[in-house]
Each structure stands twice: as C-alpha cells, then as structure tokens.
Design a protein around this motif. Structure first.
Motif, PDB file in Angstrom:
ATOM      1  N   GLN A  39      18.177  18.546  15.324  1.00  0.00           N
ATOM      2  CA  GLN A  39      16.889  17.903  15.104  1.00  0.00           C
ATOM      3  C   GLN A  39      15.954  18.211  16.261  1.00  0.00           C
ATOM      4  N   LYS A  41      13.294  17.271  18.420  1.00  0.00           N
ATOM      5  CA  LYS A  41      12.672  15.990  18.772  1.00  0.00           C
ATOM      6  C   LYS A  41      11.292  16.163  19.386  1.00  0.00           C
ATOM      7  N   THR A  42      11.138  17.199  20.184  1.00  0.00           N
ATOM      8  CA  THR A  42       9.873  17.403  20.893  1.00  0.00           C
ATOM      9  C   THR A  42       9.588  18.892  21.036  1.00  0.00           C
ATOM     10  N   ASP A  51      18.166  17.695  19.507  1.00  0.00           N
ATOM     11  CA  ASP A  51      19.260  16.731  19.466  1.00  0.00           C
ATOM     12  C   ASP A  51      20.241  17.086  18.358  1.00  0.00           C
ATOM     13  N   HIS A 264       5.866  15.032  19.210  1.00  0.00           N
ATOM     14  CA  HIS A 264       7.126  14.309  19.076  1.00  0.00           C
ATOM     15  C   HIS A 264       7.419  14.071  17.599  1.00  0.00           C
ATOM     16  N   PHE A 265       8.674  14.275  17.214  1.00  0.00           N
ATOM     17  CA  PHE A 265       9.078  14.121  15.822  1.00  0.00           C
ATOM     18  C   PHE A 265      10.156  13.070  15.706  1.00  0.00           C
ATOM     19  N   THR A 266      10.094  12.287  14.641  1.00  0.00           N
ATOM     20  CA  THR A 266      11.087  11.257  14.393  1.00  0.00           C
ATOM     21  C   THR A 266      11.781  11.512  13.066  1.00  0.00           C
ATOM     22  N   GLY A 267      12.872  10.854  12.847  1.00  0.00           N
ATOM     23  CA  GLY A 267      13.584  10.981  11.581  1.00  0.00           C
ATOM     24  C   GLY A 267      14.981  11.510  11.778  1.00  0.00           C
TER      25      GLY A 267
END
Length: 267
Positions: A39, A41-42, A51, A264-267
């Motif tokens: 993933q 994340k940034t 991550d 920044h990314f979430t999920g």
C-alpha cells in the motif's frame, strides 16, 4: 555558429526535474510497491512510503527507483543515437542527451551515495532504506566501487558525446557551459526549493533533493569545463523556446505545490 539560449536550457531543467523525479518515485518505488500488493501511503517530492511488505519485496521497492533510472537512461541513449544518425534538430538531440546523461548519473550516484553514507534508497546504514535487512559491510564497498566506476565511465562518455555534437576547443566553451552548467544549476535549485516544502524537514531535503541533484548530477560540472584547449567548434543553434520555458516554470511550481507537502493515501 554556436548559439545556445540559457533561458531555454534553464526551462528544460525546470521541466525535466519534476518529470524525471516522478519517474523515479512513482514509476519506480510506488509502482513496484503496488504491483507486489503493498500500500502506497505517501508520495512526496523525493520519497515514497510503502506499507504491507517485508523481506525481499521491500528490497525490490527500495531498489526500484535506481532500476527505472537505469532503464530510462538506456532508452534515451538509444533514442539519442538514432536522433544523431538521422540529423535531428539540435534541440531534440540535446534534450535526449540531457535525459540519458542525467538518468545515468542519478543511477550511479545513488550507488555511490548510499555506499559512502549508508543513507538513501540503497543504504544499509542506520536510516538507510535497507538498514533493517542485516546486510554486511562488503555490500557498501561493492556499492561504492560500482557507483564510482560507473560514474567515471558515464562522465567520460557524456563529455565525448557532447563534443561530438558541439565540437571542442575554446570556441565551444560557452555553449558547453550553458548546456551543462545551466541545466545543472536550474535542476538543482528547483529540487532544493521543492524539497524545503517537505514536511519531514531539512534532512529529507539534504539526503534526497540535494543529494540526487547537486550531488547526483555533479558530473555536469566537469562536462562544462571539458572543452579543452584545442579543437574546432561545430555549428549548434538552440534559440529561445518560449514553449519550453512556459512549460518548465508551471511544471516545477505545480510539482512544488502538490508533491512538496506530500500526498497521503488512506485505505
């Protein structure tokens, strides 16, 4: 006649800096992270946080930036050779030359920088991307040896090929310095100014922005002084290109505003 517009070369630096940097970060680190199921994340101007991966997968992510730099350097070199054979415009040949030389310098420079300092994408020292894998000290020595040898070979090849396009001797000196030094300064200053906006602070600027530009591209300094005392200049004309200048300024500004503070990314 030799005439190389310094503003056009500066515009090329402002245009290529964000494009080539994102090739390294997104085309390299982020892409390999995602392809392996990790993933992202940034994504910052000069770093990617991934991550969900460990072991060999993490090593592949860390090395992906340098790998895609080397791939692009080879592709641009082959296109440059074709452009030379087909007598393409001076501007086209110089752009391709700048791309393959700068990408080659960055790839070799990362090896050398990581080996010497322990930091960076290939660093095995404390704070390096590979610090958690327990790699032995000989790995750093190999990085230093390969990086230094590659950098020397690239610098000589770049100087020789630029001479093939613009000639040698005192009459070629001004054009050579505008191309090599003008590009180096514009890329370096733009990268550092963008890096200052990074939320991780001055250290990410010093280790990533400054190291990958002023440090990684330092071979351009030598090339700019490589005219020699003898030889004959060849005709080269690169006039003021408002399209390149007009694209370079907003490209660097957009890069600074979007990726300087980081996405920044979430999920």
């Amino acid at each position: 006649m030799q005439r190389v517009d310094q503003f056009t070369i500066g515009g090329l630096g402002l245009l290529l800096m964000p494009l080539l940097t994102m090739w390294h970060e997104i085309g390299g680190h982020a892409a390999v992270c995602a392809l392996q199921g990790g993933q992202v994340k940034t994504i910052g101007a000069f770093y990617v946080a991934c991550d969900g991966l460990s072991g060999a997968a993490d090593i592949r992510v860390a090395g992906a930036g340098v790998v895609v730099n080397a791939i692009l350097a080879l592709a641009a070199y082959l296109l440059w050779r074709r452009a030379v054979r087909r007598s393409a415009s001076d501007l086209a040949r110089i752009i391709l030359w700048l791309v393959w030389v700068s990408q080659g310098f960055v790839a070799a420079g990362y090896l050398l920088f990581s080996g010497v300092s322990g930091f960076g994408d290939l660093g095995i020292g404390k704070g390096g991307a590979l610090s958690g894998f327990g790699l032995p000290m000989p790995v750093r020595l190999i990085e230093i040896a390969v990086g230094l040898a590659s950098y020397i070979v690239l610098t000589r090849a770049a100087n020789r090929t630029l001479s093939g396009m613009i000639g040698t001797g005192p009459e070629s000196q001004k054009a050579r310095r505008v191309i090599a030094h003008g590009y180096y300064v514009s890329v370096g200053l733009a990268a550092v100014l963008v890096g200052i906006l990074n939320p991780l602070g001055i250290m990410i600027t010093a280790m990533s922005a400054a190291a990958s530009t002023f440090g990684g591209l330092a071979g351009f300094i030598s090339i700019g002084f490589g005219a020699g005392k003898e030889g004959e200049a060849k005709p080269v004309v690169i006039g003021r290109n408002l399209a390149i200048i007009g694209a370079g300024v907003p490209a660097s500004m957009a890069f600074a505003l979007v990726f300087g503070p980081s996405l920044h990314f979430t999920g």
